[in-house]
Write an enzyme that holds these catalytic residues in place. Structure first.
Site, PDB file in Angstrom:
ATOM      1  N   TYR A 114      -1.670  -1.621  10.642  1.00  0.00           N
ATOM      2  CA  TYR A 114      -1.862  -1.924   9.219  1.00  0.00           C
ATOM      3  C   TYR A 114      -0.724  -1.332   8.383  1.00  0.00           C
ATOM      4  O   TYR A 114      -0.129  -2.032   7.551  1.00  0.00           O
ATOM      5  CB  TYR A 114      -3.209  -1.369   8.738  1.00  0.00           C
ATOM      6  CG  TYR A 114      -3.383  -1.500   7.245  1.00  0.00           C
ATOM      7  CD1 TYR A 114      -3.617  -2.741   6.667  1.00  0.00           C
ATOM      8  CD2 TYR A 114      -3.280  -0.388   6.411  1.00  0.00           C
ATOM      9  CE1 TYR A 114      -3.750  -2.875   5.292  1.00  0.00           C
ATOM     10  CE2 TYR A 114      -3.419  -0.503   5.035  1.00  0.00           C
ATOM     11  CZ  TYR A 114      -3.651  -1.762   4.481  1.00  0.00           C
ATOM     12  OH  TYR A 114      -3.771  -1.894   3.113  1.00  0.00           O
TER      13      TYR A 114
ATOM     14  N   SER B 104       0.857  -1.189   0.000  1.00  0.00           N
ATOM     15  CA  SER B 104       0.000   0.000   0.000  1.00  0.00           C
ATOM     16  C   SER B 104       0.888   1.233   0.000  1.00  0.00           C
ATOM     17  O   SER B 104       2.034   1.186   0.486  1.00  0.00           O
ATOM     18  CB  SER B 104      -0.864  -0.006   1.264  1.00  0.00           C
ATOM     19  OG  SER B 104      -1.398   1.282   1.502  1.00  0.00           O
TER      20      SER B 104
HETATM   21  N1  LIG Z   1      -8.956  -1.028  -0.861  1.00  0.00           N
HETATM   22  C1  LIG Z   1      -7.965  -0.203  -0.606  1.00  0.00           C
HETATM   23  O1  LIG Z   1      -8.155   1.042  -0.468  1.00  0.00           O
HETATM   24  C2  LIG Z   1      -6.548  -0.750  -0.498  1.00  0.00           C
HETATM   25  C3  LIG Z   1      -5.484   0.177  -0.526  1.00  0.00           C
HETATM   26  C4  LIG Z   1      -4.177  -0.303  -0.434  1.00  0.00           C
HETATM   27  C5  LIG Z   1      -3.929  -1.668  -0.333  1.00  0.00           C
HETATM   28  N2  LIG Z   1      -4.989  -2.532  -0.304  1.00  0.00           N
HETATM   29  C6  LIG Z   1      -4.682  -3.956  -0.149  1.00  0.00           C
HETATM   30  O2  LIG Z   1      -5.316  -4.694  -1.172  1.00  0.00           O
HETATM   31  C7  LIG Z   1      -5.521  -6.035  -0.725  1.00  0.00           C
HETATM   32  C8  LIG Z   1      -6.928  -6.458  -1.101  1.00  0.00           C
HETATM   33  O3  LIG Z   1      -7.850  -5.630  -0.419  1.00  0.00           O
HETATM   34  P1  LIG Z   1      -9.244  -5.191  -1.048  1.00  0.00           P
HETATM   35  O4  LIG Z   1      -9.250  -3.708  -1.099  1.00  0.00           O
HETATM   36  O5  LIG Z   1      -9.532  -5.957  -2.273  1.00  0.00           O
HETATM   37  O6  LIG Z   1     -10.213  -5.595   0.163  1.00  0.00           O
HETATM   38  P2  LIG Z   1     -11.397  -6.677   0.287  1.00  0.00           P
HETATM   39  O7  LIG Z   1     -12.391  -6.480  -0.790  1.00  0.00           O
HETATM   40  O8  LIG Z   1     -11.836  -6.615   1.710  1.00  0.00           O
HETATM   41  O9  LIG Z   1     -10.651  -8.071   0.003  1.00  0.00           O
HETATM   42  C9  LIG Z   1      -9.813  -8.682   0.942  1.00  0.00           C
HETATM   43  C10 LIG Z   1      -9.612 -10.141   0.519  1.00  0.00           C
HETATM   44  O10 LIG Z   1      -8.703 -10.755   1.447  1.00  0.00           O
HETATM   45  C11 LIG Z   1      -9.264 -12.005   1.832  1.00  0.00           C
HETATM   46  N3  LIG Z   1      -8.813 -12.403   3.157  1.00  0.00           N
HETATM   47  C12 LIG Z   1      -8.843 -11.686   4.307  1.00  0.00           C
HETATM   48  N4  LIG Z   1      -8.381 -12.430   5.333  1.00  0.00           N
HETATM   49  C13 LIG Z   1      -8.056 -13.648   4.803  1.00  0.00           C
HETATM   50  C14 LIG Z   1      -7.563 -14.848   5.350  1.00  0.00           C
HETATM   51  N5  LIG Z   1      -7.278 -14.960   6.659  1.00  0.00           N
HETATM   52  N6  LIG Z   1      -7.352 -15.906   4.521  1.00  0.00           N
HETATM   53  C15 LIG Z   1      -7.638 -15.809   3.200  1.00  0.00           C
HETATM   54  N7  LIG Z   1      -8.115 -14.694   2.625  1.00  0.00           N
HETATM   55  C16 LIG Z   1      -8.328 -13.628   3.421  1.00  0.00           C
HETATM   56  C17 LIG Z   1     -10.772 -11.775   1.803  1.00  0.00           C
HETATM   57  O11 LIG Z   1     -11.438 -13.015   1.618  1.00  0.00           O
HETATM   58  P3  LIG Z   1     -12.262 -13.833   2.755  1.00  0.00           P
HETATM   59  O12 LIG Z   1     -12.815 -12.829   3.723  1.00  0.00           O
HETATM   60  O13 LIG Z   1     -13.294 -14.554   1.955  1.00  0.00           O
HETATM   61  O14 LIG Z   1     -11.245 -14.745   3.355  1.00  0.00           O
HETATM   62  C18 LIG Z   1     -10.902 -10.933   0.541  1.00  0.00           C
HETATM   63  O15 LIG Z   1     -10.968 -11.766  -0.586  1.00  0.00           O
HETATM   64  C19 LIG Z   1      -5.226  -6.043   0.776  1.00  0.00           C
HETATM   65  O16 LIG Z   1      -3.948  -6.598   1.005  1.00  0.00           O
HETATM   66  C20 LIG Z   1      -5.219  -4.568   1.137  1.00  0.00           C
HETATM   67  O17 LIG Z   1      -4.385  -4.293   2.242  1.00  0.00           O
HETATM   68  C21 LIG Z   1      -6.286  -2.100  -0.387  1.00  0.00           C
END
Ligand SMILES: NC(=O)c1ccc[n+]([C@@H]2O[C@H](COP(=O)([O-])OP(=O)(O)OC[C@H]3O[C@@H](n4cnc5c(N)ncnc54)[C@H](OP(=O)(O)O)[C@@H]3O)[C@@H](O)[C@H]2O)c1
Length: 267
Positions: free
Chosen positions: A155, A142
């Site tokens: 985080y 991030s």
């Molecule tokens: N959205 C943003 O603004 C943003 C910004 C910077 C970085 N990111 C990064 O992008 C990545 C994806 O996030 P997103 O924005 O797509 O959020 P999201 O829609 O909440 O997706 C998160 C994913 O991680 C999975 N997950 C969480 N805990 C898990 C576990 N213990 N085992 C297996 N899978 C797990 C969830 O699946 P289940 O709950 O089904 O397990 C879900 O598929 C993350 O690493 C986040 O830190 C996001």
């Protein structure tokens, strides 16, 4: 050559789900791991219905916090498709609130998912990539890895870990024809904020937000071009540069975004 194969963690929503679809459209067979099996089943149906040649998807219900689950999932992926070309280490969760006031269970959940989960994913996939003669790893970090962000400290530190790991791994794996991309993702419209552990907090401020599809396209390009870094928007680039050139100013701006309602000393 058989189809290239993507292994993506966190495939059930957001960036991971969009990437699964983008890579499948590009001709990859996709193995998607997440805890919510029903979400993986609906993704499987969507990929199977892609126009043109039907996409191939292997649903791998599992938890990145458990090393054994990753090892089993990678073995299943290899058994199904015979190879593994790309790991997208994407699964992650956020947490909001002052560190001293946070539930230890929430802090643990962030560390075990974003740090242990990342390590288990890499350690399970590297032998499979190596067996294939090489491949690529994308680590989803991030832009907060380069900015001091109060009230989301655990985080942000977990993402600083992720980016540091990406840089080290790149050097460890370059002799084995395995490239590593540090994906420095900025604000993206997904379920991430609503799923954030800790205090509920609407992160506003009118800042730009990318779509999960735009991020997924950037990740696909990163593999094709063997990019070391991904920065999706000019805003993300400016924020990261600000973190290096004016860290105090950026930290104060971040504090405004994340500070709990009613000030920073929740008692
Ligand atoms: N959205 C943003 O603004 C943003 C910004 C910077 C970085 N990111 C990064 O992008 C990545 C994806 O996030 P997103 O924005 O797509 O959020 P999201 O829609 O909440 O997706 C998160 C994913 O991680 C999975 N997950 C969480 N805990 C898990 C576990 N213990 N085992 C297996 N899978 C797990 C969830 O699946 P289940 O709950 O089904 O397990 C879900 O598929 C993350 O690493 C986040 O830190 C996001």
């Amino acid at each position: 050559m058989s189809k290239p194969v993507l292994f993506v963690t966190g495939a059930s929503s957001g960036i991971g789900r969009a990437a699964a679809i983008a890579f499948a459209r590009d001709g990859y067979a996709v193995c998607g791991l997440a805890r919510r099996a029903e979400r993986l089943a609906s993704l499987q149906a969507e990929i199977a219905a892609l126009p043109g040649a039907p996409g191939r998807f292997l649903a791998l219900p599992g938890d990145v916090r458990a090393a054994a689950e990753l090892e089993t999932a990678v073995a299943r992926a290899q058994a199904q498709f015979g190879r593994l070309d790309v790991l997208l280490a994407n699964a992650g969760i956020g947490q909001h609130g002052a560190l001293a006031a946070a539930d230890w269970a929430d802090v643990q959940a962030v560390l075990r998912t974003n740090i242990d989960g990342l390590l288990h994913s890499v350690r399970a996939c590297v032998p499979a990539l190596r067996a294939n003669g090489g491949g690529h790893i994308i680590i989803v970090s991030s832009i907060v890895s380069g900015i001091h962000t109060p009230y989301t400290a655990t985080y942000a530190a977990s993402k600083a870990f992720a980016s540091s790991l990406a840089g080290s791994l790149r050097l460890e794996l370059e002799g084995q024809n395995i490239g590593v991309t540090d994906a420095l993702i900025g604000r993206t419209a997904t379920e991430f904020n609503q799923n954030r552990l800790g205090e509920a907090h609407e992160i506003s401020g009118g800042l730009p937000s990318a779509s999960a599809e735009a991020v997924a396209d950037a990740l696909l390009q990163a593999v094709a071009k063997k990019q070391r870094h991904v920065l999706v928007s000019a805003f993300d680039r400016a924020a990261l540069a600000g973190g290096v050139l004016a860290p105090g100013l950026m930290a104060r701006l971040a504090k405004r975004q994340y500070e709990p309602r009613g000030g920073g000393n929740p008692e």
